[in-house]
Design a protein around this motif. Structure first.
Motif, PDB file in Angstrom:
ATOM      1  N   ALA A  70      26.773 -11.889  40.579  1.00  0.00           N
ATOM      2  CA  ALA A  70      27.479 -10.644  40.880  1.00  0.00           C
ATOM      3  C   ALA A  70      26.877  -9.452  40.152  1.00  0.00           C
ATOM      4  CB  ALA A  70      28.960 -10.799  40.515  1.00  0.00           C
ATOM      5  N   SER A  71      26.750  -9.557  38.841  1.00  0.00           N
ATOM      6  CA  SER A  71      26.253  -8.425  38.065  1.00  0.00           C
ATOM      7  C   SER A  71      24.770  -8.158  38.340  1.00  0.00           C
ATOM      8  CB  SER A  71      26.474  -8.659  36.569  1.00  0.00           C
ATOM      9  OG  SER A  71      25.816  -9.838  36.140  1.00  0.00           O
ATOM     10  N   GLY A  72      23.989  -9.229  38.476  1.00  0.00           N
ATOM     11  CA  GLY A  72      22.562  -9.059  38.740  1.00  0.00           C
ATOM     12  C   GLY A  72      22.290  -8.474  40.109  1.00  0.00           C
ATOM     13  N   ALA A  73      22.980  -9.003  41.125  1.00  0.00           N
ATOM     14  CA  ALA A  73      22.763  -8.503  42.483  1.00  0.00           C
ATOM     15  C   ALA A  73      23.328  -7.102  42.661  1.00  0.00           C
ATOM     16  CB  ALA A  73      23.393  -9.457  43.493  1.00  0.00           C
ATOM     17  N   ILE A 238      17.720 -12.944  37.108  1.00  0.00           N
ATOM     18  CA  ILE A 238      17.168 -12.409  35.852  1.00  0.00           C
ATOM     19  C   ILE A 238      18.036 -11.271  35.328  1.00  0.00           C
ATOM     20  CG2 ILE A 238      15.218 -11.238  34.788  1.00  0.00           C
ATOM     21  CD1 ILE A 238      14.731 -14.177  35.321  1.00  0.00           C
ATOM     22  N   ASN A 239      18.414 -10.349  36.234  1.00  0.00           N
ATOM     23  CA  ASN A 239      19.247  -9.222  35.822  1.00  0.00           C
ATOM     24  C   ASN A 239      20.581  -9.681  35.245  1.00  0.00           C
ATOM     25  OD1 ASN A 239      17.358  -7.366  36.641  1.00  0.00           O
ATOM     26  ND2 ASN A 239      18.353  -6.889  38.585  1.00  0.00           N
ATOM     27  N   GLY A 240      21.162 -10.713  35.858  1.00  0.00           N
ATOM     28  CA  GLY A 240      22.480 -11.179  35.432  1.00  0.00           C
ATOM     29  C   GLY A 240      22.439 -12.271  34.381  1.00  0.00           C
ATOM     30  N   SER A 241      21.249 -12.544  33.851  1.00  0.00           N
ATOM     31  CA  SER A 241      21.121 -13.643  32.887  1.00  0.00           C
ATOM     32  C   SER A 241      21.936 -13.415  31.619  1.00  0.00           C
ATOM     33  CB  SER A 241      19.643 -13.850  32.526  1.00  0.00           C
ATOM     34  OG  SER A 241      19.102 -12.686  31.915  1.00  0.00           O
ATOM     35  N   SER A 242      22.048 -12.152  31.192  1.00  0.00           N
ATOM     36  CA  SER A 242      22.800 -11.878  29.964  1.00  0.00           C
ATOM     37  C   SER A 242      24.269 -12.206  30.151  1.00  0.00           C
ATOM     38  CB  SER A 242      22.651 -10.409  29.568  1.00  0.00           C
ATOM     39  OG  SER A 242      23.158  -9.555  30.566  1.00  0.00           O
ATOM     40  N   GLU A 243      24.827 -11.864  31.326  1.00  0.00           N
ATOM     41  CA  GLU A 243      26.227 -12.169  31.600  1.00  0.00           C
ATOM     42  C   GLU A 243      26.436 -13.680  31.696  1.00  0.00           C
ATOM     43  OE1 GLU A 243      24.532  -9.690  32.932  1.00  0.00           O
ATOM     44  OE2 GLU A 243      25.707  -8.032  32.110  1.00  0.00           O
ATOM     45  N   MET A 244      25.446 -14.398  32.259  1.00  0.00           N
ATOM     46  CA  MET A 244      25.545 -15.852  32.319  1.00  0.00           C
ATOM     47  C   MET A 244      25.505 -16.455  30.918  1.00  0.00           C
ATOM     48  SD  MET A 244      23.056 -18.672  34.169  1.00  0.00           S
ATOM     49  CE  MET A 244      21.750 -18.378  32.983  1.00  0.00           C
ATOM     50  N   VAL A 245      24.588 -15.955  30.093  1.00  0.00           N
ATOM     51  CA  VAL A 245      24.491 -16.427  28.711  1.00  0.00           C
ATOM     52  C   VAL A 245      25.810 -16.228  27.990  1.00  0.00           C
ATOM     53  CG1 VAL A 245      23.431 -15.931  26.466  1.00  0.00           C
ATOM     54  CG2 VAL A 245      22.002 -16.153  28.494  1.00  0.00           C
ATOM     55  N   ASN A 246      26.446 -15.065  28.224  1.00  0.00           N
ATOM     56  CA  ASN A 246      27.734 -14.775  27.610  1.00  0.00           C
ATOM     57  C   ASN A 246      28.747 -15.872  27.874  1.00  0.00           C
ATOM     58  OD1 ASN A 246      27.925 -12.541  25.979  1.00  0.00           O
ATOM     59  ND2 ASN A 246      28.239 -11.113  27.660  1.00  0.00           N
ATOM     60  N   ASN A 247      28.888 -16.246  29.139  1.00  0.00           N
ATOM     61  CA  ASN A 247      29.908 -17.221  29.521  1.00  0.00           C
ATOM     62  C   ASN A 247      29.557 -18.634  29.083  1.00  0.00           C
ATOM     63  OD1 ASN A 247      32.148 -15.969  31.402  1.00  0.00           O
ATOM     64  ND2 ASN A 247      30.239 -14.920  31.886  1.00  0.00           N
ATOM     65  N   ALA A 376      25.121  -4.444  29.415  1.00  0.00           N
ATOM     66  CA  ALA A 376      25.389  -4.086  30.811  1.00  0.00           C
ATOM     67  C   ALA A 376      24.464  -2.969  31.285  1.00  0.00           C
ATOM     68  CB  ALA A 376      26.848  -3.661  30.963  1.00  0.00           C
ATOM     69  N   LEU A 377      24.134  -2.039  30.394  1.00  0.00           N
ATOM     70  CA  LEU A 377      23.271  -0.923  30.764  1.00  0.00           C
ATOM     71  C   LEU A 377      21.868  -1.400  31.127  1.00  0.00           C
ATOM     72  CD1 LEU A 377      23.173   2.184  30.996  1.00  0.00           C
ATOM     73  CD2 LEU A 377      22.283   2.227  28.661  1.00  0.00           C
ATOM     74  N   PHE A 378      21.335  -2.335  30.344  1.00  0.00           N
ATOM     75  CA  PHE A 378      20.006  -2.859  30.659  1.00  0.00           C
ATOM     76  C   PHE A 378      20.030  -3.666  31.956  1.00  0.00           C
ATOM     77  CE2 PHE A 378      19.126  -1.732  26.274  1.00  0.00           C
ATOM     78  CZ  PHE A 378      17.805  -1.300  26.338  1.00  0.00           C
ATOM     79  N   THR A 379      21.144  -4.351  32.219  1.00  0.00           N
ATOM     80  CA  THR A 379      21.292  -5.041  33.500  1.00  0.00           C
ATOM     81  C   THR A 379      21.286  -4.024  34.642  1.00  0.00           C
ATOM     82  OG1 THR A 379      22.564  -6.860  32.529  1.00  0.00           O
ATOM     83  CG2 THR A 379      22.782  -6.519  34.894  1.00  0.00           C
ATOM     84  N   ALA A 380      21.983  -2.911  34.446  1.00  0.00           N
ATOM     85  CA  ALA A 380      22.052  -1.871  35.476  1.00  0.00           C
ATOM     86  C   ALA A 380      20.679  -1.293  35.785  1.00  0.00           C
ATOM     87  CB  ALA A 380      22.994  -0.757  35.023  1.00  0.00           C
TER      88      ALA A 380
END
Length: 444
Positions: A70-73, A238-247, A376-380
């Motif tokens: 979701a966040s990456g796409a 790749i973009n959403g990897s940080s959010e995945m790592v979080n969970n 989140a900013l770097f993901t954006a």
């Protein structure tokens, strides 16, 4: 066709109007697991709450995958829209939804086939196996609903409809609470009732969201014939990897919290830790909500190469997140006892541990907001590498190190201070990364 709200020129008032619905939405979303815990602990018993915590890693993995997509796409699709490529944005959106349905369906099938070894792998004992099975079976069946709900909540914001996402999330949250009271309380369905209430809550947003994006052809984003673009899927992951790592880190660190808690504070301490972590989940949701709410705006402006707007939004966000961090910290000190009493009013010792621990733990809220926003900013900006590094340091490396070192050094107090220490060190890395100005060099 409706004009997407992301294209407007934002000031503080407009940014708040756009992002506040997502903040409220994330708070309601965070209440799902918390509400189950409250009803189960008060109406079913401690063993049922233990079973809920044992099978939580499964839900955490599902959420991790969904949030990653979701966040990456969202960053990729908002970038397409900002670049003036609406058709490509719709095709990529449809492709990601299709991928999410296929992945979640595969998880459901494999989960049902291997449910027994999965339960024992997560640490269930024969004493709680049946309760673990009853809860996990429904959670496995609802995996596609969970996945679609999380995706649509993010894509409603990307489509410029944050208020609609808020309405659906509030409706889902209210339904979950009411059904918990009916299934667990009135009908005495036990832990199976709590799982069923949660699944129905997920279904509300998932089903409506699917219908909305299928039949509403006037919006800036809707489902079309998807185009298979492997690079879009790769970039989204790749973009959403940080959010995945979080969970994923939440599941691992929760297990570590329990191990250390048993060693220093015994079973009562583990119960107190669970209460504090539930409270943290809800209170950090406002930071997640703001960051998720403004991320599509940054992505859109990045795609349009609107440097003036990006820098203005960045300054507004830094000031807002800093002020909000102080407010959340002070609020945590005020509500520590009331929150603990919701779970442990019947046990004075657990109540005392939880309140004392929460006072120390609350220091972390002074740093958490900026850390979440930076990631989140770097993901954006489609910089998943930096976003992933920041999240991995904060939610795993630094926290695990703090949990292993602090309690061994200063005893039980170290358990409560581990998160503040990890967040405090992480914020240094976040500030350094933000000072480099991630928006200054736009990729071709």
């Amino acid at each position: 066709m409706e004009e997407n709200l992301l294209s407007q020129q934002f000031n503080f008032a407009k940014l708040m109007k756009f992002s506040v619905p997502t903040m409220i939405m994330m708070v309601f979303l965070s209440l799902y697991q918390t509400v189950d815990g409250v009803f189960i602990s008060n109406l079913v018993g401690e063993l049922a709450l233990t079973a809920l915590n044992v099978v939580y890693p499964f839900s955490s993995v599902v959420i991790a995958i969904a949030v990653m997509l979701a966040s990456g796409a969202s960053a990729v699709i908002a970038l397409n829209m900002g670049e003036g490529k609406p058709r490509e944005a719709k095709e990529n959106f449809s492709f990601i939804i299709l991928v999410a349905i296929l992945i979640s369906s595969a998880i459901t099938i494999l989960g049902l086939i291997f449910i027994k070894p999965l339960i024992y792998f997560m640490g269930a004992t024969p004493r709680i196996y049946q309760m673990c099975y009853e809860y996990l079976q429904i959670m496995i069946l609802s995996t596609p609903l969970v996945t679609l709900q999380l995706l649509f909540q993010v894509f409603f914001v990307t489509a410029g409809k944050p208020k609609l996402g808020l309405i659906l999330t509030v409706s889902s949250g209210v339904a979950n609470i009411v059904l918990d009271a009916v299934f667990v309380g009135t009908m005495q369905m036990g832990i199976r009732g709590a799982a069923l209430a949660t699944a129905i809550g997920y279904a509300i947003t998932a089903i409506y969201g699917l219908a909305y994006f299928v039949f509403n052809r006037k919006g800036s984003l809707y489902l079309v014939k998807p185009k298979f673009r492997l690079e879009v899927l790769w970039k989204s992951c790749i973009n959403g990897s940080s959010e995945m790592v979080n969970n994923l880190a939440i599941a691992i660190t929760t297990l570590l919290f329990n191990v250390v808690g048993l060693r220093f504070l015994k079973e009562e301490g583990v119960a107190a830790i669970a209460i504090v972590l539930y409270a943290q989940f809800v209170m950090t949701a406002v930071f997640m909500g703001y960051s998720n709410g403004v991320a599509p705006v940054f992505s859109y402006k990045y795609g349009a190469d609107d440097q003036a707007q990006i820098q203005k939004l960045f300054k507004i966000s830094i000031l807002f997140v800093t002020g909000l961090s102080v407010i959340v910290f002070l609020l945590a000190l005020v509500v520590a006892r009331p929150i603990a009493m919701i779970f442990a009013a019947h046990n004075p010792y657990v109540l005392q541990l939880a309140v004392h621990g929460f006072y120390l733990f609350s220091i972390s809220f002074l740093f958490t907001g900026l850390n979440i926003f930076a990631s989140a900013l770097f993901t954006a900006f489609s910089n998943g590498l930096v976003s992933g590094i920041l999240s991995f340091l904060r939610t795993f490396v630094l926290l695990v190190a703090a949990l292993l070192i602090l309690p061994a050094w200063i005893g039980a107090e170290g358990i409560w201070l581990a998160v503040p220490l990890a967040e405090g060190i992480a914020v240094i890395f976040s500030i350094i990364a933000l000072c480099l100005g991630p928006w200054r060099k736009k990729k071709a």
